[in-house]
Design a protein around this motif. Structure first.
Motif, PDB file in Angstrom:
ATOM      1  N   VAL A  24     -44.685  25.192  -5.512  1.00 28.41           N
ATOM      2  CA  VAL A  24     -43.708  24.938  -6.574  1.00 28.41           C
ATOM      3  C   VAL A  24     -44.134  23.710  -7.347  1.00 28.41           C
ATOM      4  CG1 VAL A  24     -41.827  26.048  -5.356  1.00 28.41           C
ATOM      5  CG2 VAL A  24     -42.236  23.644  -4.986  1.00 28.41           C
ATOM      6  N   TRP A  25     -43.483  23.530  -8.551  1.00 29.51           N
ATOM      7  CA  TRP A  25     -43.882  22.378  -9.360  1.00 29.51           C
ATOM      8  C   TRP A  25     -42.715  21.887 -10.157  1.00 29.51           C
ATOM      9  CZ3 TRP A  25     -43.459  22.811 -14.695  1.00 29.51           C
ATOM     10  CH2 TRP A  25     -43.151  24.117 -15.168  1.00 29.51           C
ATOM     11  N   LEU A  26     -42.836  20.714 -10.646  1.00 30.70           N
ATOM     12  CA  LEU A  26     -41.841  20.087 -11.499  1.00 30.70           C
ATOM     13  C   LEU A  26     -42.503  19.681 -12.812  1.00 30.70           C
ATOM     14  CD1 LEU A  26     -39.759  17.713  -9.217  1.00 30.70           C
ATOM     15  CD2 LEU A  26     -38.928  19.675 -10.464  1.00 30.70           C
ATOM     16  N   PRO A  27     -41.753  19.764 -13.921  1.00 31.69           N
ATOM     17  CA  PRO A  27     -42.300  19.297 -15.205  1.00 31.69           C
ATOM     18  C   PRO A  27     -42.263  17.777 -15.256  1.00 31.69           C
ATOM     19  CG  PRO A  27     -40.062  20.125 -15.527  1.00 31.69           C
ATOM     20  CD  PRO A  27     -40.400  20.394 -14.104  1.00 31.69           C
ATOM     21  N   TYR A  28     -43.246  17.174 -14.605  1.00 29.20           N
ATOM     22  CA  TYR A  28     -43.198  15.721 -14.446  1.00 29.20           C
ATOM     23  C   TYR A  28     -43.247  14.991 -15.780  1.00 29.20           C
ATOM     24  CZ  TYR A  28     -43.645  16.209  -9.408  1.00 29.20           C
ATOM     25  OH  TYR A  28     -43.406  16.504  -8.115  1.00 29.20           O
ATOM     26  N   THR A  29     -43.995  15.539 -16.696  1.00 29.52           N
ATOM     27  CA  THR A  29     -44.107  14.826 -17.981  1.00 29.52           C
ATOM     28  C   THR A  29     -42.748  14.708 -18.635  1.00 29.52           C
ATOM     29  OG1 THR A  29     -46.315  15.735 -18.286  1.00 29.52           O
ATOM     30  CG2 THR A  29     -45.217  14.838 -20.236  1.00 29.52           C
ATOM     31  N   SER A  30     -42.032  15.806 -18.632  1.00 29.85           N
ATOM     32  CA  SER A  30     -40.706  15.794 -19.245  1.00 29.85           C
ATOM     33  C   SER A  30     -39.757  14.932 -18.435  1.00 29.85           C
ATOM     34  CB  SER A  30     -40.151  17.218 -19.347  1.00 29.85           C
ATOM     35  OG  SER A  30     -40.976  18.026 -20.146  1.00 29.85           O
ATOM     36  N   ILE A  31     -39.923  14.984 -17.094  1.00 28.97           N
ATOM     37  CA  ILE A  31     -39.019  14.181 -16.244  1.00 28.97           C
ATOM     38  C   ILE A  31     -39.320  12.711 -16.448  1.00 28.97           C
ATOM     39  CG2 ILE A  31     -38.453  13.652 -13.852  1.00 28.97           C
ATOM     40  CD1 ILE A  31     -38.910  16.634 -13.224  1.00 28.97           C
ATOM     41  N   ASP A  32     -40.597  12.370 -16.535  1.00 30.48           N
ATOM     42  CA  ASP A  32     -40.942  10.968 -16.782  1.00 30.48           C
ATOM     43  C   ASP A  32     -40.361  10.500 -18.112  1.00 30.48           C
ATOM     44  OD1 ASP A  32     -42.320  10.891 -14.425  1.00 30.48           O
ATOM     45  OD2 ASP A  32     -44.295  11.228 -15.332  1.00 30.48           O
ATOM     46  N   GLN A  33     -40.452  11.387 -19.112  1.00 33.45           N
ATOM     47  CA  GLN A  33     -39.887  11.035 -20.418  1.00 33.45           C
ATOM     48  C   GLN A  33     -38.383  10.847 -20.310  1.00 33.45           C
ATOM     49  OE1 GLN A  33     -40.722  13.872 -23.433  1.00 33.45           O
ATOM     50  NE2 GLN A  33     -39.633  12.761 -25.035  1.00 33.45           N
ATOM     51  N   LEU A  34     -37.715  11.679 -19.461  1.00 33.75           N
ATOM     52  CA  LEU A  34     -36.273  11.554 -19.262  1.00 33.75           C
ATOM     53  C   LEU A  34     -35.957  10.260 -18.565  1.00 33.75           C
ATOM     54  CD1 LEU A  34     -33.396  12.711 -19.259  1.00 33.75           C
ATOM     55  CD2 LEU A  34     -33.979  13.974 -17.171  1.00 33.75           C
ATOM     56  N   LEU A  35     -36.741   9.948 -17.571  1.00 32.28           N
ATOM     57  CA  LEU A  35     -36.475   8.709 -16.840  1.00 32.28           C
ATOM     58  C   LEU A  35     -36.673   7.519 -17.762  1.00 32.28           C
ATOM     59  CD1 LEU A  35     -38.174   9.536 -13.433  1.00 32.28           C
ATOM     60  CD2 LEU A  35     -35.751   9.214 -13.851  1.00 32.28           C
ATOM     61  N   SER A  36     -37.653   7.599 -18.558  1.00 34.03           N
ATOM     62  CA  SER A  36     -37.923   6.493 -19.472  1.00 34.03           C
ATOM     63  C   SER A  36     -36.758   6.323 -20.438  1.00 34.03           C
ATOM     64  CB  SER A  36     -39.220   6.756 -20.232  1.00 34.03           C
ATOM     65  OG  SER A  36     -39.434   5.767 -21.196  1.00 34.03           O
ATOM     66  N   ASN A  37     -36.291   7.446 -20.924  1.00 33.54           N
ATOM     67  CA  ASN A  37     -35.171   7.357 -21.875  1.00 33.54           C
ATOM     68  C   ASN A  37     -33.907   6.860 -21.186  1.00 33.54           C
ATOM     69  OD1 ASN A  37     -36.768   8.328 -23.949  1.00 33.54           O
ATOM     70  ND2 ASN A  37     -36.138  10.462 -23.671  1.00 33.54           N
ATOM     71  N   LEU A  38     -33.710   7.285 -19.940  1.00 31.32           N
ATOM     72  CA  LEU A  38     -32.508   6.845 -19.238  1.00 31.32           C
ATOM     73  C   LEU A  38     -32.603   5.358 -18.904  1.00 31.32           C
ATOM     74  CD1 LEU A  38     -31.922   9.835 -16.796  1.00 31.32           C
ATOM     75  CD2 LEU A  38     -30.539   9.245 -18.774  1.00 31.32           C
ATOM     76  N   GLY A  39     -33.810   4.924 -18.588  1.00 30.03           N
ATOM     77  CA  GLY A  39     -33.943   3.539 -18.186  1.00 30.03           C
ATOM     78  C   GLY A  39     -33.849   2.565 -19.344  1.00 30.03           C
ATOM     79  N   GLU A  40     -33.964   3.046 -20.508  1.00 34.83           N
ATOM     80  CA  GLU A  40     -33.912   2.148 -21.658  1.00 34.83           C
ATOM     81  C   GLU A  40     -32.493   1.721 -21.990  1.00 34.83           C
ATOM     82  OE1 GLU A  40     -35.681   4.218 -24.831  1.00 34.83           O
ATOM     83  OE2 GLU A  40     -37.756   4.074 -24.076  1.00 34.83           O
ATOM     84  N   SER A  41     -31.535   2.462 -21.512  1.00 36.07           N
ATOM     85  CA  SER A  41     -30.151   2.141 -21.862  1.00 36.07           C
ATOM     86  C   SER A  41     -29.359   1.847 -20.592  1.00 36.07           C
ATOM     87  CB  SER A  41     -29.509   3.320 -22.608  1.00 36.07           C
ATOM     88  OG  SER A  41     -28.156   3.099 -22.775  1.00 36.07           O
ATOM     89  N   ILE A  46     -26.315   2.158 -20.307  1.00 37.10           N
ATOM     90  CA  ILE A  46     -25.217   3.130 -20.155  1.00 37.10           C
ATOM     91  C   ILE A  46     -25.621   4.250 -19.224  1.00 37.10           C
ATOM     92  CG2 ILE A  46     -23.788   4.773 -21.419  1.00 37.10           C
ATOM     93  CD1 ILE A  46     -24.164   3.038 -23.882  1.00 37.10           C
ATOM     94  N   ASN A  47     -26.874   4.672 -19.353  1.00 39.82           N
ATOM     95  CA  ASN A  47     -27.336   5.807 -18.555  1.00 39.82           C
ATOM     96  C   ASN A  47     -27.938   5.371 -17.220  1.00 39.82           C
ATOM     97  OD1 ASN A  47     -26.671   7.598 -20.605  1.00 39.82           O
ATOM     98  ND2 ASN A  47     -28.609   7.131 -21.688  1.00 39.82           N
ATOM     99  N   MET A  48     -27.620   4.118 -16.802  1.00 41.50           N
ATOM    100  CA  MET A  48     -28.254   3.600 -15.586  1.00 41.50           C
ATOM    101  C   MET A  48     -27.859   4.418 -14.369  1.00 41.50           C
ATOM    102  SD  MET A  48     -30.508   1.604 -14.566  1.00 41.50           S
ATOM    103  CE  MET A  48     -30.708   0.699 -16.062  1.00 41.50           C
ATOM    104  N   LYS A  49     -26.615   4.836 -14.326  1.00 46.56           N
ATOM    105  CA  LYS A  49     -26.179   5.616 -13.165  1.00 46.56           C
ATOM    106  C   LYS A  49     -26.936   6.924 -13.090  1.00 46.56           C
ATOM    107  CE  LYS A  49     -21.484   3.820 -12.780  1.00 46.56           C
ATOM    108  NZ  LYS A  49     -20.072   4.170 -12.795  1.00 46.56           N
ATOM    109  N   LEU A  50     -27.086   7.570 -14.272  1.00 44.31           N
ATOM    110  CA  LEU A  50     -27.824   8.823 -14.271  1.00 44.31           C
ATOM    111  C   LEU A  50     -29.270   8.594 -13.861  1.00 44.31           C
ATOM    112  CD1 LEU A  50     -26.545  10.442 -17.614  1.00 44.31           C
ATOM    113  CD2 LEU A  50     -25.918  11.106 -15.286  1.00 44.31           C
ATOM    114  N   TYR A  51     -29.788   7.470 -14.281  1.00 46.68           N
ATOM    115  CA  TYR A  51     -31.160   7.146 -13.942  1.00 46.68           C
ATOM    116  C   TYR A  51     -31.314   7.004 -12.436  1.00 46.68           C
ATOM    117  CZ  TYR A  51     -35.446   4.439 -13.584  1.00 46.68           C
ATOM    118  OH  TYR A  51     -36.695   3.988 -13.236  1.00 46.68           O
ATOM    119  N   GLU A  52     -30.378   6.258 -11.864  1.00 45.43           N
ATOM    120  CA  GLU A  52     -30.454   6.020 -10.424  1.00 45.43           C
ATOM    121  C   GLU A  52     -30.261   7.308  -9.654  1.00 45.43           C
ATOM    122  OE1 GLU A  52     -27.556   3.063  -9.745  1.00 45.43           O
ATOM    123  OE2 GLU A  52     -28.725   1.437 -10.635  1.00 45.43           O
TER     124      GLU A  52
END
Length: 1396
Positions: free
Chosen positions: A1347-1364, A1366-1372
């Motif tokens: 199995v696999w995960l779309p890491y590139t997209s997930i990394d981009q999501l994490l990056s976007n979540l970590g920038e704000s 507000i989204n810290m909980k979602l990030y964590e």
């Protein structure tokens, strides 16, 4: 045909107008009637202008005549050349009796002076001279003003115009016997009146244009003269013997004196000098009596008359009539002057009968006398007083009075017989009939303004009503009713006879010495005397004249002359022995077209059977005295034959045109007035009547000769043969000819409305005859007039006058108008123009041009059996008559019969014309063409077809004419709806260009009539390609929605099983409909066209199931089309030659589907029809999506292999709009939702349009899977781009297919929360929690697949979540979940490694 100077014939100018033409003027002088009530007799007289005999004068052929009755005088100015307006005036002078001969007219340079004398007054009318009424010498009007036009403006009661004679004790009283008047050189008006005491009273009025006193003088024997400072009393004047009473006065101005001549009761002639006031001469007229002077001297004279005549050769001559008991005598005396002493030289003494003299006139050579005989019949005679044969007076044959009884044939209707005579132009005046009608009806109704036909109707009604009112029984036998008719009509006829006799009472003679014209002035009309032709003179002469003929005017040889006289005496005997029935039978035989010879033979049999007075024996005895009867008959027949060698008139008219303008204008008016027209034409009629009787009697006599045989023929059989084979047929022919002239001369012309004249003129213009002078319609018809008068007035007069003018060799400026010569020449020339055996055809032409169809039919009927001239022309004009009366088939028959004579007769040759297009054709074909045009003009196509078919048979060698005729036949068959016959005519046409024209017309007309079945089923042998070309060119040239040429062409090809051509036609039709007819109806037709084209190709074998794609745009090359130019005026370049495209069945199916989609769009959204017609498949998908027709759009995409993305995006957008739209958008959505086929039907109340739209989208996504779920991606992309939350079903469906792509879409539109949730769920699924929702068959384990995960997209999501923050909980949370996943991955990896 010679005219004699030795006899004249009376022609009556009967009026046929009932309205009064007189203007009434009353001159009221305030006088009362004289005691004694003496009434003067009616009288009449006339005046002629000095220049009435000059052609170029405005007064040519112009004269004035007058009549008096009681206190009224009627003045009429007449002209033989032009109609004079306002030419009749009636003056009434109350209580003043007009003296006999009391009107005296004299002309000066500027005026015409009329002097009127009554028993109480004298009057002067100064009227303008005709030469002063017109500024120009050239008078071109057909009508002119009379000198009486302005007479009403004169104040006739003024002293300048009227003077009341003084009366009272001691004053001279006027004798109501005679008067004279004259105008002096100073312009004074003198009136000489006989006084009762024997003197002569002279009243002198000053010139009319200058003031002055009235002077009165009495001339008497006892003293020379008495001036009227005051009247001399009777006692001083002395008593006068009544024997001095002047019976007749005459005046003559000689040099500077005026002589008054008085013929008195004592038989003496006294001559007074007005200047010297003395009696210069007294002459006893009894000296010239041969015997019985003593008896006469003791008796006072009563009927003496005096006339003067002056000429440059003889000087002044006096004509004295001595009215003696039981005899009358004329003495002609010449006044001789010798040293102021005057005497009379006796020139001639002439004796007359005991008849009552009415009037006489003296000319420079002749004495003319007018008498009433014992039977009250008018007698006119004249004699040359110097050169005469034994004192024998020359005859004037007076117009016979209507017979006292009317002969009615057994087969005649009494009413018709009486009406024919009453309204004949030669029998009664209109006034006699009007007066008789007023008396007959015993009412006060006036009939003075009735037209001729209306008067005829009134007479008929009056007599018929009288008959009906007298009937007491209800039933009659036919014979009893006939007797009643005869009784009442004869009563009215007798009444007319009385008034006609009264109106025919002669009053005076008028001899125009300038033109030698003689007139008889009667109470109701004026009659004119014309020279009698030689043969008529012989036939009409009284016996005493016939026996004393020294030389026969028709033969130079004395022996032949004696034979002619004997023959004429026999003819007179035959005429006298003819009873009424015999003459009627003869005339009836002529009218019924029976043989004149047989009719004459039957009449002779009747004469022989009824010969009670031995007339036949007397005739036979006279025949024995004729030495050579054949020659005598030939002489008579030759004299009566009017046949000429060639048509006269045309050459004369041309030569006259070369004369001066003055002469041409004068000739154009000569003898053109209604009076002259009537006189000339009645003279022709009179001649025809006389000669018809002569020919009738001669034919009977010839039959008698045949019966007698050798008893009277010295030459035996040869003369009998000549009689039988030559003379009898000639006489029979002449009899028929003169009977025809008599009939047409008495036939009244019909009045024709102007619109019918105009229509007839149009028909004549088709024949190119409208310019012919004989065809010119007469717009100013004198009503009524005979057809001969119509012909003379319109046509013959100019021809006749030109001929006569060319025969005269006098100077053009001074052409003498000698009436006897001119009248006889005009009558002869007119009769020759009417003569049926002459080559001219002007008379029937004139009748045709003036729409006299009934008279023309009768004319042709009468000449049919015996006239061999102009046979074809007669048939032609008879055909014209039948056309006018609506008898087309008869007309066609006549036209066909006339065709055989085309090249023989001038009229038909003229009819053929010389048009350029017809020059090469034979005359008969040219004739047929003219007739065909005529039939076309009167709208008789059936007859056109029949005649054209006949003409084709005669145009065997003329291809051009055949083509024109076949074209005509085709056209009229087509117009009549005879399609098959029209096609046959088209096929027969030898001219290819005309054939194509006809073919084109056939196609167009049948299409317009929707008679397509006929058009398609014709065989078109050798014309197939031409038909197709014509229909194609028409199809491409006309409006698609108006005409159905494409459908016609389709049917044409289908009928011939040419399916590929049919398919091509319908495909082209559909293409043009898409471009040019952008309406719902046009799209519907386009679909049908493509469907028809598909069907056609499916009927062909697959190898041949293709068509050539028609060119788009206006690139069709039509034959004969003009070259096109651009805006600069230069020739535009021709169409570019394009590559030929082949369309197979599949290509047609695509076009059909595209057309179907266009139609569907237009049906759901009509405004789209305007743009859908030419839209491509891509454009159509967009339009369909926009309209909500997603099913159709999907189908179109699949047909043309187009991506479905546009459809899904469009549907998604509509779902979004519904999602956030109001109630209105919900309602509207149902319309387009209903147009799409839903997979299931939901009927719950909770279901909304939005729900249905989402369901439709879901069904499409399910029904149309795509690689990599492209359709899902475009739908989600559309939703997210509009900020619309994704529906759970959509997310669930898509994450099961491509979770990574969904994650990328979330990240693309910054949907971090949804992306986090998706990753969390996806990680859980990998870890085994809900893995089936993501399409994962087995979760993560050491034994499961990788199995696999779309890491590139997930990394981009994490990056976007970590920038704000507000989204810290979602990030964590996400970080923790990923850590958990990584831990499981590590463990699984170790286990797998360990396992291997």
């Amino acid at each position: 045909m010679a005219a004699l100077d030795r006899s004249f014939i009376e022609i009556c100018g009967f009026e046929r107008e009932t309205f009064s033409r007189f203007r009434d003027i009353t001159v009221n002088l305030g006088l009362s009637a004289l005691p004694g009530g003496v009434k003067c007799p009616d009288s009449a007289g006339g005046f002629y202008y000095e220049e009435s005999g000059k052609l170029l004068s405005v007064a040519s052929n112009r004269f004035i005549h007058w009549s008096t009755s009681g206190d009224t005088v009627q003045l009429v100015e007449q002209s033989l050349d032009t109609n004079l307006l306002n030419n009749a005036v009636r003056l009434k002078i109350p209580h003043c009796q007009l003296l006999p001969g009391g009107v005296h007219i004299q002309e000066t340079v500027n005026n015409v002076i009329i002097l009127i004398v009554t028993n109480q007054s004298v009057h002067r009318l100064a009227l303008p001279h005709p030469s002063r009424m017109y500024r120009s010498e050239l008078v071109t009007e057909l009508q002119m003003q009379s000198i009486f036009t302005d007479v009403g403006k004169l104040s006739l009661q003024d002293p300048a115009h009227s003077y009341v004679l003084p009366s009272g004790p001691g004053l001279p009283s006027v004798s109501p016997s005679t008067s004279a008047a004259w105008i002096s050189q100073e312009g004074e008006a003198h009136f000489a009146l006989a006084t009762a005491s024997g003197g002569i009273l002279v009243v002198c009025l000053p010139p009319h244009d200058s003031p002055g006193m009235v002077a009165t003088v009495e001339l008497k024997q006892s003293s020379v003269m008495q001036r009227l400072a005051g009247w001399m009393p009777t006692a001083i004047r002395g008593d006068q013997s009544p024997s001095d009473l002047a019976l007749s006065l005459a005046v003559r101005q000689l040099e500077d004196d005026t002589f008054i001549f008085a013929l008195c009761q004592d038989h003496k002639l006294r001559m007074w000098s007005y200047k010297e006031q003395v009696c210069l001469m007294v002459a006893d007229m009894l000296e010239y009596l041969p015997v019985g002077r003593g008896e006469v001297k003791s008796v006072p004279g009563q009927g003496h008359r005096l006339r003067l005549s002056f000429s440059s050769t003889t000087g002044l001559c006096l004509g004295v009539y001595l009215g003696l008991p039981k005899r009358g005598q004329f003495c002609v005396l010449q006044l001789v002057a010798d040293n102021n002493r005057y005497s009379l030289d006796h020139l001639s003494t002439l004796f007359t009968t005991q008849d009552t003299l009415v009037d006489f006139d003296l000319t420079s050579t002749d004495i003319w006398g007018l008498w009433l005989d014992d039977d009250n019949q008018t007698v006119v005679k004249y004699i040359n007083f110097e050169h005469n044969s034994a004192g024998l007076w020359n005859q004037v044959f007076m117009h016979p009075a209507p017979g006292e009884e009317v002969h009615i044939g057994i087969d005649q209707d009494p009413r018709e017989a009486y009406l024919e005579i009453l309204f004949s132009p030669l029998q009664f005046t209109a006034m006699a009939i009007v007066k008789a009608l007023q008396i007959y009806k015993r009412g006060t109704e006036r009939y003075l303004d009735l037209p001729w036909e209306s008067l005829k109707r009134e007479v008929t009604l009056a007599v018929e009503n009288e008959l009906q009112n007298s009937v007491t029984e209800y039933e009659f036998s036919q014979e009893e009713y006939r007797q009643l008719q005869v009784e009442f009509w004869s009563k009215f006829y007798a009444c007319c006879l009385q008034y006609q006799e009264a109106l025919s009472t002669p009053l005076a003679l008028l001899i125009n010495q300038a033109t030698s014209m003689a007139c008889v002035l009667k109470k109701g009309y004026v009659s004119y005397l014309l020279p009698c032709f030689a043969v008529d003179h012989l036939y009409l002469s009284a016996d005493e004249y016939l026996f004393s003929e020294e030389e026969t005017p028709v033969a130079e040889d004395p022996e032949v002359g004696r034979d002619v006289l004997q023959l004429v005496q026999c003819l007179r005997l035959v005429s006298e022995s003819l009873q009424g029935d015999m003459a009627y039978d003869m005339e009836k035989a002529l009218d019924h077209l029976q043989s004149p010879e047989k009719a004459a033979e039957q009449v002779l049999e009747t004469m022989l059977a009824n010969d009670s007075e031995n007339v036949i024996e007397e005739i036979q005895n006279k025949l024995q005295d004729i030495r050579n009867p054949m020659v005598a008959m030939s002489v008579l027949l030759r004299e009566m034959d009017l046949e000429v060698d060639a048509e006269t008139g045309v050459e004369g008219a041309t030569l006259a045109a070369g004369r001066s303008l003055n002469v041409r204008i004068s000739l154009s008016q000569l003898y053109g007035s209604s009076v002259a027209v009537s006189v000339v034409c009645q003279a022709v009629c009179n001649m025809a009547l006389t000669r018809a009787m002569l020919c009738r009697d001669l034919l009977i006599l010839q039959q008698f000769y045949l019966r007698l045989g050798d008893n009277v023929f010295l030459g035996g059989g040869a003369q009998l043969l000549q009689l039988q084979q030559d003379l009898i047929p000639r006489c029979s022919h002449l009899l028929c000819s003169y009977y025809l002239l008599k009939k047409i001369s008495q036939s009244l012309a019909s009045s024709v409305p102007l619109d019918i004249l105009d229509a007839n003129l149009q028909h004549l213009s088709v024949l190119q005859l409208s310019d012919s002078p004989a065809m010119a319609p007469n717009r100013s018809v004198l009503n009524p007039q005979t057809v001969v008068e119509l012909f003379y007035q319109n046509v013959a007069r100019k021809i006749v006058v030109s001929q006569i003018y060319l025969q005269q060799e006098a100077q053009s400026s001074q052409v003498p108008l000698h009436w006897p010569h001119m009248a006889s020449s005009v009558v002869t020339s007119l009769a020759q123009l009417l003569w049926p055996s002459n080559p001219g055809f002007l008379f029937p032409e004139c009748l045709m041009g003036n729409c006299q169809y009934t008279q023309l039919q009768e004319y042709v009927r009468l000449i049919g059996p015996w006239c061999q001239v102009n046979v074809g022309s007669c048939r032609f004009i008879l055909g014209q008559c039948y056309l006018a009366t609506g008898e087309g088939q008869k007309a066609l028959q006549c036209f066909q019969e006339a065709a055989t004579e085309v090249e023989k007769e001038d009229f038909l040759l003229k009819l053929c014309g010389t048009e350029e297009e017809e020059v090469a054709s034979a005359p008969r074909l040219q004739y047929y063409n003219k007739v065909l045009r005529l039939l076309e003009d009167v709208a008789l196509p059936e007859l056109v077809i029949q005649l054209a078919t006949l003409a084709i048979s005669e145009a065997v060698d003329d291809t051009r004419s055949q083509a024109a005729l076949w074209t005509r036949i085709f056209k009229h068959h087509l117009d009549l709806g005879h399609n098959s016959q029209a096609y046959e005519a088209l096929v027969q046409n030898p001219d290819q260009s005309r054939q194509l024209d006809c073919l084109r017309q056939l196609v167009v007309v049948l299409c317009e009539r929707s008679q397509l079945k006929d058009l398609v089923q014709f065989s078109y042998v050798n014309l197939h390609d031409e038909v197709v070309t014509i229909i194609e060119s028409r199809a491409r040239a006309v409006d698609l929605m108006t005409h159905n040429y494409y459908e016609l062409l389709y049917a044409f090809h289908i009928n011939r099983h040419n399916y590929r051509k049919a398919g091509t036609v319908m495909f082209e039709y559909g293409m043009r409909l898409g471009r040019e007819v952008r309406t719902l109806h046009g799209l519907q037709k386009q679909v049908n066209c493509y469907l028809a084209a598909l069907n056609c190709l499916r009927l062909i074998r697959p190898d041949y199931a293709w068509i050539v794609q028609p060119s788009s745009g206006s690139t069709y090359e039509r034959p004969g089309a003009s070259p096109k130019r651009n805006y600069d005026g230069e020739f535009a370049p021709g169409p570019v030659k394009r590559q030929i495209d082949i369309l197979e069945l599949k290509d047609l199916e695509k076009e059909y589907n595209l057309a179907r989609s266009r139609l569907t769009l237009a049906q759901h959204h009509p405004p789209s029809a305007a743009i859908a017609g030419s839209a491509s498949a891509v454009d159509m998908v967009a339009l369909l999506v926009q309209t909500g027709l997603f099913d159709t759009a999907l189908s179109l995409c699949q047909t043309f292999k187009l991506p479905l993305t546009q459809v899904f995006e469009g549907l998604t957008f509509k779902c979004i709009k519904l999602q956030y739209g109001g109630e209105q958008s919900q309602n509207e959505a149902w319309n387009w939702l209903a147009a799409n086929q839903l997979s299931t039907i939901v009927t719950t109340k909770e279901s909304s349009a939005t729900d249905e739209a989402w369901r439709l989208l879901a069904s499409y996504l399910e029904a149309h899977p795509s690689q990599n779920a492209q359709h899902y991606r475009c739908v989600i992309n559309k939703l997210l781009s509009h900020g619309v939350p994704l529906p759970d079903w959509l997310v669930n469906d898509y994450k099961a297919v491509d979770t990574a792509a969904l994650l990328r879409l979330y990240l693309k539109f910054d949907q971090l929360e949804s992306a986090t949730e998706l990753v969390l769920e996806y990680v859980d699924a990998l870890l085994g929690k809900g893995h089936q929702y993501f399409g994962i068959e087995r979760p993560l384990s050491a034994t499961a697949p990788v199995v696999w995960l779309p890491y590139t997209s997930i990394d981009q999501l994490l990056s976007n979540l970590g920038e704000s923050q507000i989204n810290m909980k979602l990030y964590e949370k996400l970080k923790a979940k990923l850590d958990e996943y990584h831990e499981v991955v590590e463990n699984a990896t170790r286990h797998r490694i360990l396992a291997h």
